[in-house]
Structure formats: C-alpha cells, structure tokens
Design a protein around this motif. Structure first.
Motif, PDB file in Angstrom:
ATOM      1  N   TYR A 102     -50.202  -2.987 -43.943  1.00  0.00           N
ATOM      2  CA  TYR A 102     -49.269  -4.092 -43.673  1.00  0.00           C
ATOM      3  C   TYR A 102     -47.840  -3.728 -44.106  1.00  0.00           C
ATOM      4  O   TYR A 102     -46.883  -4.078 -43.422  1.00  0.00           O
ATOM      5  CB  TYR A 102     -49.718  -5.381 -44.379  1.00  0.00           C
ATOM      6  CG  TYR A 102     -51.094  -5.869 -43.967  1.00  0.00           C
ATOM      7  CD1 TYR A 102     -51.748  -5.338 -42.842  1.00  0.00           C
ATOM      8  CD2 TYR A 102     -51.767  -6.850 -44.696  1.00  0.00           C
ATOM      9  CE1 TYR A 102     -53.014  -5.773 -42.476  1.00  0.00           C
ATOM     10  CE2 TYR A 102     -53.026  -7.292 -44.324  1.00  0.00           C
ATOM     11  CZ  TYR A 102     -53.658  -6.740 -43.226  1.00  0.00           C
ATOM     12  OH  TYR A 102     -54.910  -7.170 -42.871  1.00  0.00           O
ATOM     13  N   GLU A 104     -52.749  -9.140 -50.659  1.00  0.00           N
ATOM     14  CA  GLU A 104     -53.818  -8.112 -50.657  1.00  0.00           C
ATOM     15  C   GLU A 104     -53.802  -7.354 -51.991  1.00  0.00           C
ATOM     16  O   GLU A 104     -54.839  -6.970 -52.515  1.00  0.00           O
ATOM     17  CB  GLU A 104     -53.658  -7.128 -49.491  1.00  0.00           C
ATOM     18  CG  GLU A 104     -53.481  -7.744 -48.112  1.00  0.00           C
ATOM     19  CD  GLU A 104     -54.601  -8.684 -47.653  1.00  0.00           C
ATOM     20  OE1 GLU A 104     -55.543  -8.930 -48.426  1.00  0.00           O
ATOM     21  OE2 GLU A 104     -54.504  -9.194 -46.518  1.00  0.00           O
ATOM     22  N   GLU A 151     -58.228  -8.010 -40.677  1.00  0.00           N
ATOM     23  CA  GLU A 151     -58.639  -9.290 -41.275  1.00  0.00           C
ATOM     24  C   GLU A 151     -60.047  -9.669 -40.813  1.00  0.00           C
ATOM     25  O   GLU A 151     -60.826 -10.208 -41.590  1.00  0.00           O
ATOM     26  CB  GLU A 151     -57.634 -10.397 -40.916  1.00  0.00           C
ATOM     27  CG  GLU A 151     -56.254 -10.213 -41.553  1.00  0.00           C
ATOM     28  CD  GLU A 151     -56.260 -10.262 -43.062  1.00  0.00           C
ATOM     29  OE1 GLU A 151     -57.207 -10.816 -43.654  1.00  0.00           O
ATOM     30  OE2 GLU A 151     -55.310  -9.724 -43.676  1.00  0.00           O
ATOM     31  N   GLU A 187     -57.991 -14.566 -46.431  1.00  0.00           N
ATOM     32  CA  GLU A 187     -58.163 -13.670 -45.262  1.00  0.00           C
ATOM     33  C   GLU A 187     -58.190 -14.489 -43.971  1.00  0.00           C
ATOM     34  O   GLU A 187     -57.642 -14.059 -42.956  1.00  0.00           O
ATOM     35  CB  GLU A 187     -59.440 -12.822 -45.362  1.00  0.00           C
ATOM     36  CG  GLU A 187     -59.681 -12.086 -46.671  1.00  0.00           C
ATOM     37  CD  GLU A 187     -58.575 -11.153 -47.130  1.00  0.00           C
ATOM     38  OE1 GLU A 187     -57.449 -11.215 -46.642  1.00  0.00           O
ATOM     39  OE2 GLU A 187     -58.866 -10.352 -48.060  1.00  0.00           O
ATOM     40  N   HIS A 246     -54.654 -15.301 -43.247  1.00  0.00           N
ATOM     41  CA  HIS A 246     -53.955 -14.096 -42.751  1.00  0.00           C
ATOM     42  C   HIS A 246     -54.322 -13.829 -41.290  1.00  0.00           C
ATOM     43  O   HIS A 246     -53.480 -13.444 -40.495  1.00  0.00           O
ATOM     44  CB  HIS A 246     -54.352 -12.850 -43.565  1.00  0.00           C
ATOM     45  CG  HIS A 246     -53.979 -12.924 -45.016  1.00  0.00           C
ATOM     46  ND1 HIS A 246     -54.490 -12.063 -45.949  1.00  0.00           N
ATOM     47  CD2 HIS A 246     -53.137 -13.750 -45.680  1.00  0.00           C
ATOM     48  CE1 HIS A 246     -53.986 -12.353 -47.146  1.00  0.00           C
ATOM     49  NE2 HIS A 246     -53.165 -13.381 -46.999  1.00  0.00           N
TER      50      HIS A 246
END
Ligand SMILES: [Fe+2]
Ligand SMILES: [Fe+2]
Ligand SMILES: [Fe+2]
Ligand SMILES: [Fe+2]
Length: 314
Positions: free
Chosen positions: A27, A50, A93, A123, A126
């Motif tokens: 990311y 994360e 994810e 998650e 996300h």
C-alpha cells in the motif's frame, strides 16, 4: 470448534503478521506512486492500520511463546495504472478477510478472538475503501480529455541523489521494522518505551514516504528491501542498538547531503537527518530509564521538591 494447539496458533499468527507486513509495503508503494494528493493520504492511513495489525499479531505471537517474524508475505507489484494497483489492493484485502474468517473457526481464546474480530472489521472497511478507489481512479482516467498533453517522462535524478534516496528507503524500512519489533517486545517491561518506539516507527514511515515520493516522482522504482535488523531479546541492548542506528544514519545522511544537488531530494534528506538526531537523543533518554543506579556516586542529583519548598515558593 476443533482443538487448535498453541504451536498451531503461533503458526497462524506468523502467517498473518507476514501478510500484514506485505500489505503495509504494497500500500505504501501504491501511495507513493499516486503522488501527492488526498487519495495517497488515504492509502497511507490504511497502511498505518496494517502496521498496527502487524504489532497486535506479533505481540500475541511472542506472548504465546513464538519468535517475532520480519519476513514479508506475498507483495503484489504488478499493474501499470492506478485502477490496476487498487484492484491488487482489493485482492489483498479479500485474502486477508478469508484468512481471518477461517482463523475465527479455529481459535477459542476469547481475547485473541476479540483482537482478530477487530482486525477483520478493519479489513472489511479497507476492502470497501479500495473498491471505491478502483472506481475513482478509473473515472479520473476516463475524464482525462483525449487532447490532454501526454505526460512527459520524469527527468531522472543525479546519481548521488538517487543513491542517497535508495539508501534512505532501505534504512527507513529497516528502522520501521526494528522499532516495531522492539516496541512489542518492551510492552510488558515499560509502556513509555514501547509507545515511544511505536511512535518513532511511524515517524520513520514518514521519512520513507518523503524519499519514496522523490524517487518515484523522478521515474525510479521504490526499493523493496531493507538493511539488516538488530533484534536482541534484552530491552537495554535494543535501545543501545537503536541509538547506534540513529547515530550512524545521521552521519550517513550528512555525507550524502555534501554530494547531493537536487533541491527536492536534498531537502528531504536534510529534514530526515534532523529528526534522526532527535531520535538518537530520545532513545538515549529512554535508555537511562532502564539503567539501574549502581552506586551512590552515580545517583542522580535531581532537585527534590518537598512540601516545604513548594510552600515557600507560594
Ligand atoms: Fe491488516
Ligand atoms: Fe487491510
Ligand atoms: Fe528516518
Ligand atoms: Fe530515526
């Protein structure tokens, strides 16, 4: 629920920590490739979550008798456009959600389950965010008029500047991991030390961002490797290693600065150098908290306020 032994749980946590580490790096790389802007900031904020997941899982691993891991799981570096990068992040994810859902069918400990449920909720959020970013970036491409001037290839950096930024990313990546591991290992010993190490790991992530954006903005790739880590078991040895790392890094950045000519690249190395000197001082102060006073001669001479002295001042 099937019987899951402690070694099984440690193995599951290890796999999850390595995937969190991979998501963090994947990311961050995408955020730097997006350049400055709101979307890059949102992706960096997810990467920080994360990092926190990595911390929580690693702490559980050590608590259950396992060893910390700094291995990185699968990191998807494919894709050529922002919507393709965001699709890779949606997929990451999806893998994480499937993993944590399967863990919840096998883990009985209520405290560990609560932490995994908390991570799983992140998650899922996300996943929704990245799916939205796929649409947003695809729309931005569609709305770019066909008549728009083609993007000129970025002018490359002078070799000395590029070397400094590459070395800097390798160092900052190592510092992030080293301070995160030291942070969860010192949590039971001294919460102040642990939380300061976590805060400075986030600060090192900012440095990596400054350097990463300069590198990617000049058309170079982000290095995905890090310098070696020092991970002793004893908190004092950890902080001594951290002081030394900061000291050596500030010196190295100083040497690079003398050779650099690109104002943007030089500026970020100078800013980071100033903060490394602060870290060195801060870790030195934290080290003093740990060192026992061994003799009366070495006792601190700090002034002690008594009720009487306070009264006289009033
Ligand atoms: Fe995560
Ligand atoms: Fe996530
Ligand atoms: Fe740094
Ligand atoms: Fe630092």
């Amino acid at each position: 629920m099937p019987q899951t032994t402690n070694p099984d749980v440690i193995q599951m946590l290890k796999a999850a920590a390595e995937d969190e580490h991979a998501a963090l790096i994947q990311y961050l790389r995408h955020a730097y490739m997006m350049g400055e802007g709101e979307l890059a900031c949102e992706i960096e904020a997810i990467a920080r979550e994360e990092m926190r997941h990595f911390w929580i899982l690693s702490r559980w691993m050590v608590r259950l008798g396992g060893q910390p891991t700094t291995q990185r799981g699968f990191t998807d570096v494919s894709g050529a456009t922002p919507p393709e990068w965001m699709q890779r992040d949606v997929a990451a994810e999806e893998r994480a959600i499937a993993m944590y859902e399967s863990y919840l069918t096998r883990i009985a400990d209520p405290d560990l389950r609560a932490d995994i449920e908390h991570i799983l909720a992140d998650e899922r959020r996300h996943h929704g965010d990245f799916a939205h970013f796929v649409d947003k970036t695809a729309l931005a491409i569609q709305q770019t008029p066909a008549s728009a001037a083609p993007v000129e290839p970025a002018p490359g950096l002078p070799a000395a500047d590029q070397d400094a930024l590459n070395w800097g990313v390798n160092h900052e990546y190592a510092a992030i991991l080293q301070y995160l591991v030291h942070s969860f290992l010192t949590m039971d010993k001294d919460e102040e030390i642990s939380s300061q190490l976590m805060t400075q790991a986030i600060n090192e992530m900012q440095h990596m961002g400054w350097f990463g954006e300069e590198l990617v903005g000049s058309g170079a790739e982000l290095p995905l490797t890090h310098h070696p880590l020092t991970l002793p078991a004893d908190p004092q040895a950890m902080l001594e290693a951290d002081v030394q790392l900061e000291n050596e890094t500030a010196a190295m950045y100083g040497q690079f600065i003398a050779q650099m000519t690109d104002p943007g690249a030089k500026g970020v190395i100078e800013d980071a150098r100033g903060q490394e000197l602060y870290h060195e001082n801060l870790f030195g102060r934290l080290l003093k908290r740990l060192k026992p006073v061994t003799s009366p001669a070495a006792a601190p001479t700090t002034k002690v306020w008594t009720v009487g002295t306070l009264k006289r001042k009033a």
